[in-house]
Design a protein around this motif. Sequence first.
Motif, PDB file in Angstrom:
ATOM      1  N   LEU A   1       0.554  -1.335   0.012  1.00  0.00           N
ATOM      2  CA  LEU A   1      -0.044   0.104  -0.191  1.00  0.00           C
ATOM      3  C   LEU A   1       0.797   1.193   0.042  1.00  0.00           C
ATOM      4  O   LEU A   1       0.525   2.331  -0.499  1.00  0.00           O
ATOM      5  CB  LEU A   1      -0.909   0.230   1.252  1.00  0.00           C
ATOM      6  CG  LEU A   1      -1.798  -1.103   1.352  1.00  0.00           C
ATOM      7  CD1 LEU A   1      -2.864  -0.981   2.504  1.00  0.00           C
ATOM      8  CD2 LEU A   1      -3.144  -0.959   0.062  1.00  0.00           C
ATOM      9  N   ALA A   2       2.140   1.132   0.682  1.00  0.00           N
ATOM     10  CA  ALA A   2       3.003   2.304   0.445  1.00  0.00           C
ATOM     11  C   ALA A   2       3.611   2.552  -0.787  1.00  0.00           C
ATOM     12  O   ALA A   2       4.269   3.658  -0.863  1.00  0.00           O
ATOM     13  CB  ALA A   2       4.232   2.008   1.630  1.00  0.00           C
ATOM     14  N   LEU A   3       3.448   1.897  -1.789  1.00  0.00           N
ATOM     15  CA  LEU A   3       3.920   2.370  -3.336  1.00  0.00           C
ATOM     16  C   LEU A   3       3.091   3.688  -3.789  1.00  0.00           C
ATOM     17  O   LEU A   3       1.979   3.507  -3.484  1.00  0.00           O
ATOM     18  CB  LEU A   3       3.612   1.119  -4.122  1.00  0.00           C
ATOM     19  CG  LEU A   3       4.317  -0.222  -3.806  1.00  0.00           C
ATOM     20  CD1 LEU A   3       3.847  -1.275  -4.874  1.00  0.00           C
ATOM     21  CD2 LEU A   3       5.737  -0.169  -4.048  1.00  0.00           C
ATOM     22  N   PRO A   4       3.732   4.353  -4.310  1.00  0.00           N
ATOM     23  CA  PRO A   4       3.357   5.740  -4.819  1.00  0.00           C
ATOM     24  C   PRO A   4       2.035   5.675  -5.501  1.00  0.00           C
ATOM     25  O   PRO A   4       1.160   6.414  -5.172  1.00  0.00           O
ATOM     26  CB  PRO A   4       4.404   6.312  -5.543  1.00  0.00           C
ATOM     27  CG  PRO A   4       5.668   5.647  -5.112  1.00  0.00           C
ATOM     28  CD  PRO A   4       5.301   4.260  -4.800  1.00  0.00           C
ATOM     29  N   ASN A   5       1.935   4.939  -6.428  1.00  0.00           N
ATOM     30  CA  ASN A   5       0.693   4.776  -7.131  1.00  0.00           C
ATOM     31  C   ASN A   5      -0.522   4.154  -6.374  1.00  0.00           C
ATOM     32  O   ASN A   5      -1.660   4.848  -6.461  1.00  0.00           O
ATOM     33  CB  ASN A   5       0.688   4.000  -8.464  1.00  0.00           C
ATOM     34  CG  ASN A   5       1.198   2.549  -8.131  1.00  0.00           C
ATOM     35  OD1 ASN A   5       1.752   2.121  -7.164  1.00  0.00           O
ATOM     36  ND2 ASN A   5       1.110   1.778  -9.189  1.00  0.00           N
ATOM     37  N   ILE A   6      -0.385   3.356  -5.371  1.00  0.00           N
ATOM     38  CA  ILE A   6      -1.577   2.949  -4.593  1.00  0.00           C
ATOM     39  C   ILE A   6      -1.704   4.076  -3.627  1.00  0.00           C
ATOM     40  O   ILE A   6      -2.826   4.282  -3.224  1.00  0.00           O
ATOM     41  CB  ILE A   6      -0.902   1.495  -3.967  1.00  0.00           C
ATOM     42  CG1 ILE A   6      -0.950   0.541  -5.144  1.00  0.00           C
ATOM     43  CG2 ILE A   6      -2.179   1.197  -3.008  1.00  0.00           C
ATOM     44  CD1 ILE A   6      -0.289  -0.881  -4.585  1.00  0.00           C
ATOM     45  N   MET A   7      -0.778   4.454  -2.972  1.00  0.00           N
ATOM     46  CA  MET A   7      -0.975   5.448  -1.971  1.00  0.00           C
ATOM     47  C   MET A   7      -1.679   6.756  -2.470  1.00  0.00           C
ATOM     48  O   MET A   7      -2.476   7.383  -1.870  1.00  0.00           O
ATOM     49  CB  MET A   7       0.486   5.977  -1.278  1.00  0.00           C
ATOM     50  CG  MET A   7       0.203   7.085  -0.123  1.00  0.00           C
ATOM     51  SD  MET A   7      -0.568   6.232   1.211  1.00  0.00           S
ATOM     52  CE  MET A   7       0.793   5.150   1.724  1.00  0.00           C
ATOM     53  N   GLU A   8      -1.430   7.105  -3.771  1.00  0.00           N
ATOM     54  CA  GLU A   8      -2.215   8.245  -4.545  1.00  0.00           C
ATOM     55  C   GLU A   8      -3.576   7.840  -4.293  1.00  0.00           C
ATOM     56  O   GLU A   8      -4.652   8.648  -4.168  1.00  0.00           O
ATOM     57  CB  GLU A   8      -1.734   8.598  -5.677  1.00  0.00           C
ATOM     58  CG  GLU A   8      -0.497   9.141  -5.949  1.00  0.00           C
ATOM     59  CD  GLU A   8       0.119   9.360  -7.231  1.00  0.00           C
ATOM     60  OE1 GLU A   8      -0.588   9.053  -8.108  1.00  0.00           O
ATOM     61  OE2 GLU A   8       1.312   9.792  -7.529  1.00  0.00           O
ATOM     62  N   ASN A   9      -4.002   6.747  -4.614  1.00  0.00           N
ATOM     63  CA  ASN A   9      -5.576   6.404  -4.760  1.00  0.00           C
ATOM     64  C   ASN A   9      -6.062   6.382  -3.453  1.00  0.00           C
ATOM     65  O   ASN A   9      -7.232   6.989  -3.138  1.00  0.00           O
ATOM     66  CB  ASN A   9      -5.338   5.078  -5.645  1.00  0.00           C
ATOM     67  CG  ASN A   9      -5.539   4.817  -6.768  1.00  0.00           C
ATOM     68  OD1 ASN A   9      -6.611   5.054  -7.404  1.00  0.00           O
ATOM     69  ND2 ASN A   9      -4.487   4.938  -7.272  1.00  0.00           N
ATOM     70  N   ILE A  10      -5.631   5.989  -2.315  1.00  0.00           N
ATOM     71  CA  ILE A  10      -5.857   5.889  -0.953  1.00  0.00           C
ATOM     72  C   ILE A  10      -5.992   7.288  -0.602  1.00  0.00           C
ATOM     73  O   ILE A  10      -7.077   7.561   0.053  1.00  0.00           O
ATOM     74  CB  ILE A  10      -4.976   5.432  -0.051  1.00  0.00           C
ATOM     75  CG1 ILE A  10      -4.642   3.652  -0.470  1.00  0.00           C
ATOM     76  CG2 ILE A  10      -5.364   5.371   1.426  1.00  0.00           C
ATOM     77  CD1 ILE A  10      -3.720   3.094   0.690  1.00  0.00           C
ATOM     78  N   GLU A  11      -5.168   8.318  -0.921  1.00  0.00           N
ATOM     79  CA  GLU A  11      -5.482   9.706  -0.560  1.00  0.00           C
ATOM     80  C   GLU A  11      -6.465  10.425  -1.192  1.00  0.00           C
ATOM     81  O   GLU A  11      -7.396  11.168  -0.650  1.00  0.00           O
ATOM     82  CB  GLU A  11      -4.232  10.399  -0.942  1.00  0.00           C
ATOM     83  CG  GLU A  11      -2.656  10.283  -0.052  1.00  0.00           C
ATOM     84  CD  GLU A  11      -2.992  10.548   1.441  1.00  0.00           C
ATOM     85  OE1 GLU A  11      -3.697  11.756   1.329  1.00  0.00           O
ATOM     86  OE2 GLU A  11      -2.229  10.017   2.118  1.00  0.00           O
ATOM     87  N   LEU A  12      -6.792   9.865  -2.339  1.00  0.00           N
ATOM     88  CA  LEU A  12      -8.007  10.526  -2.847  1.00  0.00           C
ATOM     89  C   LEU A  12      -9.272   9.946  -2.570  1.00  0.00           C
ATOM     90  O   LEU A  12     -10.466  10.845  -2.482  1.00  0.00           O
ATOM     91  CB  LEU A  12      -7.966  10.246  -4.662  1.00  0.00           C
ATOM     92  CG  LEU A  12      -6.771  10.994  -5.357  1.00  0.00           C
ATOM     93  CD1 LEU A  12      -6.582  10.334  -6.759  1.00  0.00           C
ATOM     94  CD2 LEU A  12      -6.976  12.520  -5.448  1.00  0.00           C
ATOM     95  N   LEU A  13      -9.547   8.862  -2.081  1.00  0.00           N
ATOM     96  CA  LEU A  13     -10.618   7.955  -1.771  1.00  0.00           C
ATOM     97  C   LEU A  13     -10.993   8.038  -0.284  1.00  0.00           C
ATOM     98  O   LEU A  13     -12.040   8.171   0.071  1.00  0.00           O
ATOM     99  CB  LEU A  13     -10.460   6.508  -2.066  1.00  0.00           C
ATOM    100  CG  LEU A  13     -10.455   6.061  -3.701  1.00  0.00           C
ATOM    101  CD1 LEU A  13     -10.017   4.660  -3.969  1.00  0.00           C
ATOM    102  CD2 LEU A  13     -11.726   6.454  -4.343  1.00  0.00           C
ATOM    103  N   LYS A  14      -9.967   8.424   0.651  1.00  0.00           N
ATOM    104  CA  LYS A  14     -10.350   8.337   2.097  1.00  0.00           C
ATOM    105  C   LYS A  14     -11.286   9.644   2.525  1.00  0.00           C
ATOM    106  O   LYS A  14     -11.801   9.161   3.538  1.00  0.00           O
ATOM    107  CB  LYS A  14      -8.941   8.482   2.776  1.00  0.00           C
ATOM    108  CG  LYS A  14      -8.300   9.849   2.896  1.00  0.00           C
ATOM    109  CD  LYS A  14      -7.021   9.996   3.591  1.00  0.00           C
ATOM    110  CE  LYS A  14      -6.197  10.986   3.807  1.00  0.00           C
ATOM    111  NZ  LYS A  14      -5.201  11.092   4.617  1.00  0.00           N
ATOM    112  N   LYS A  15     -11.326  10.590   1.611  1.00  0.00           N
ATOM    113  CA  LYS A  15     -12.064  12.003   2.257  1.00  0.00           C
ATOM    114  C   LYS A  15     -13.457  11.550   1.863  1.00  0.00           C
ATOM    115  O   LYS A  15     -14.371  12.206   2.357  1.00  0.00           O
ATOM    116  CB  LYS A  15     -11.524  12.916   1.519  1.00  0.00           C
ATOM    117  CG  LYS A  15     -10.309  13.362   1.620  1.00  0.00           C
ATOM    118  CD  LYS A  15      -9.629  14.702   1.122  1.00  0.00           C
ATOM    119  CE  LYS A  15      -8.271  15.150   1.442  1.00  0.00           C
ATOM    120  NZ  LYS A  15      -7.985  16.274   0.706  1.00  0.00           N
ATOM    121  N   THR A  16     -13.821  10.569   0.975  1.00  0.00           N
ATOM    122  CA  THR A  16     -15.302  10.193   0.560  1.00  0.00           C
ATOM    123  C   THR A  16     -15.732   9.061   0.652  1.00  0.00           C
ATOM    124  O   THR A  16     -16.803   8.873   0.631  1.00  0.00           O
ATOM    125  CB  THR A  16     -15.457  10.775  -0.851  1.00  0.00           C
ATOM    126  OG1 THR A  16     -14.478  10.236  -1.803  1.00  0.00           O
ATOM    127  CG2 THR A  16     -15.016  12.377  -1.220  1.00  0.00           C
TER     128      THR A  16
END
Length: 635
Positions: free
Chosen positions: A274-289
Motif C-alpha cells: 500500500l505504501a507504493l506511490p501509485n497505490i498511496m495516491e488512490n488511498i489519498e483521493l478516496l479516504k475523504k469520501t
Amino acid sequence: MFKSKEVEIPLRRSELISPTGIGALTTNSDGINLMPGALDMWFDNADIMENEFEIYEERLSKIFNVESFRLPPDYRAPFNKYQQAEKNLNIRIPMVRFPNWYYCSSCKTMSKEVSSRKDSILTCSHCKNNYARLIQVPLIVACEKGHLDDFPWNEWVHESLGPRCKGPLKLISTGGATLSSMKVKCTSCSGERSLRGLTTKDSEHLYDHLSKEGYYKCTGRKPWFGDRIQNEECSCIPQPILKNASNAYFSEVLNAIYLPPNRDAKIQKILDLLALPNIMENIELLKKTAPIPLIGTVLKTNFTSLSDIDNALLEDGIAKIINSEDKTENNENAVLLNLKIEEYDLLASNEKIESDFLVVQPEYDKDGNTLLHQKYGISKINLIPKLRETRVLYGFSRLNPPLPLSTNRKEIIENGKSKLFIKPQKFKWLPAYKVQGEGIYIEFDDNLLSEWESSIRNSSRVSKLNERLNNARQEGIGIKADVSPRYVMLHTLAHLFIQEIVLSCGYSSSSLKERIYVGPKENENMNGFLIYTSSGDSEGTMGGLVRLGEISSIESILEKAISKANWCSSDPVCNEIGMDFGQGRDFLNGAACHNCAYVSEISCEELNKYLDRGFVNIYDATDDFKSFFNYVETR
C-alpha cells in the motif's frame, strides 16, 4: 530460647508484578513484614544470564520506551555440588524490613532496627525474658507521592516536631485489637498519648494534632531503596495508615494480549504494498469520501498485486495507514486505544488463526445464532482456546488509586520508573510476567446499542451517571475517557458474567479477568468484552472456559447473569444510594456493591469502578428509562 534463622518469604513470580510489587508490604509465615527492593538490585550479579528472563512485546516496548521486559527471577537450588557451575542458581529477590520500629512482646518497650537485619527473630535488649521477641508496629505514614516512613512515635507522644526527650517508649494495649485501644508512653518523662482516630479522616491527623509548632512534613523516604539512599525533598503532609491498609499500595500495571507474529507479518507485507506511490495516491483521493471497505474494493479492482489479499487484512492495512496519518505523538489516549484496537481486530475476526494465538468460532445450529441476537443483541461470539497475556509493572501509587495512563502518559511512566529504580536512566527494561490461558469474546450489535443509548439519553439514570463523573473530575480524580451508558452496561455485564461462569468452569473468581473493548474504531465502534483466565497450566488452558462457548451454555449463563442484575440482596438500599449519591470508590458506581456486581479487584481492569446494574436489568424501570436487555426484549 528462640532459634534464629535468616528471614525470607516465598513469593510467586506473578505476585512480584501485582499485588506485591516493588515498594509493597507483605508478611511471611513468621509475621515479619518485608518489602521487595528496588529493581537495580534484582539482577546485580555477574553470574546471572539475563537473557533467560527477557520478554519481548513490541507494542508495550513502544509505549514505555524500553528495549525489553524481564520476568522476576525464580529461585533454583542446586541439586548437588556438580551443578554449581550452571547459571542462574540461588537467585534471590532482595527484601528489606519495614516498619523499622518494633515493640517487645513481653515488656512492650519500643526500639528501632535497621532494614537490613537478616535474623528472622529479633530479641529485646531491655528485658531479660529469653523468649520475648520484637514485633513490628502496626502504624506507618505514607504520602500521595509514594513515600513511606515509620510513624513519628517520639514526636507524637511528646507533641513536638523536635522533642528533647528520647524515651525509651512503650506501646501499650489496653485491651482490644484496634488503634483506639493502644497508646504510646514515654518511660522517661511520663508523656502518654492515645492512637485513637489516627487513621480516620474526621479526627486527629499529623497535620493538625501532632504539635502546635507547625506541620509534620513528609521525610521523602523510600525504604525499598535501602537505608543508604538519601531521602528526597517532599512538601507533602503524610497520612497515618495501617501497614496492611488497602490504600498502602496500588500497582500500576498495563496488560496486553499477545498478537501472533504471522498475522503481523501478513499485515506488514500489505502495508509495504500500500505504501507504493501509485497505490498511496488512490488511498489519498478516496479516504475523504469513501469508507474503508469501498477503498479496498477499488484498490483490488485497479491493482492486480492486491487481488489475492483477504478483504479483512486489506481493510486493516488501509485503516492503519489512515489512522497513522491522523494520530499525533501528543494524542496520549490514541496510543493506548490503539493497543486495544489491534487486539479487537484479532478477537472479533471471522478468520480462524492457527498459531500461538488461536481464535475459533463455536459451532451453532441454524437458528442458534439468530436466537442469541434476537434475545440478547449478541452479534458475535469467538472462543480463544489459546491466549497469552503480558503484564507490565510500570510504577505504583499510595493513598489514591493510580491515574489512567491516558491522562499524561509520559509523565506517569517516568514518575513510575523513578519509584522502581534508584537510577532509572541506567536501565532500559521493566518487570513483566507472561500468563497463558483461554477466553471467550462476546460482541454486541452496535446499532442496537446506539438505538438504546438514544432512547435513554435524557433519563434520570444517565443524568446521575454524568453527574457522578463530573463531580469526580471537579475533585481532581482521574476519570477514564468516554465513559458511556454502553460502557457501563458491558462492564457490569462482564462482572455478572464472571460471577456466573466460576460456578460452571472450575476456575476461581480471582483467576478470571475481564478486558472491555468499547470505543471508536475507524468507521465503527467496538462493543464487546473478553473474559479470560489470568492463570493457567503450562499449555495455557484447562479447557473449562472455552467449553462454555456452546450455545446452550452461553444462553444459560447470560440468562442467570441478567436475572441477577434485577435485584441485589441490599436492595432497595443499593439502588437508591447509587442513584442519590453514588457508591464505591470515588462514588463512581450506581447500583453496584459487594453483594451484587463487584468482583476481585485483580479481575477488574478498572478496580470495580464505572458499574451500574440498572443499565443491564433493574426492577425500577421508568417511562424514560429501560435497561439494555429490557429494550432488546420489547423493541
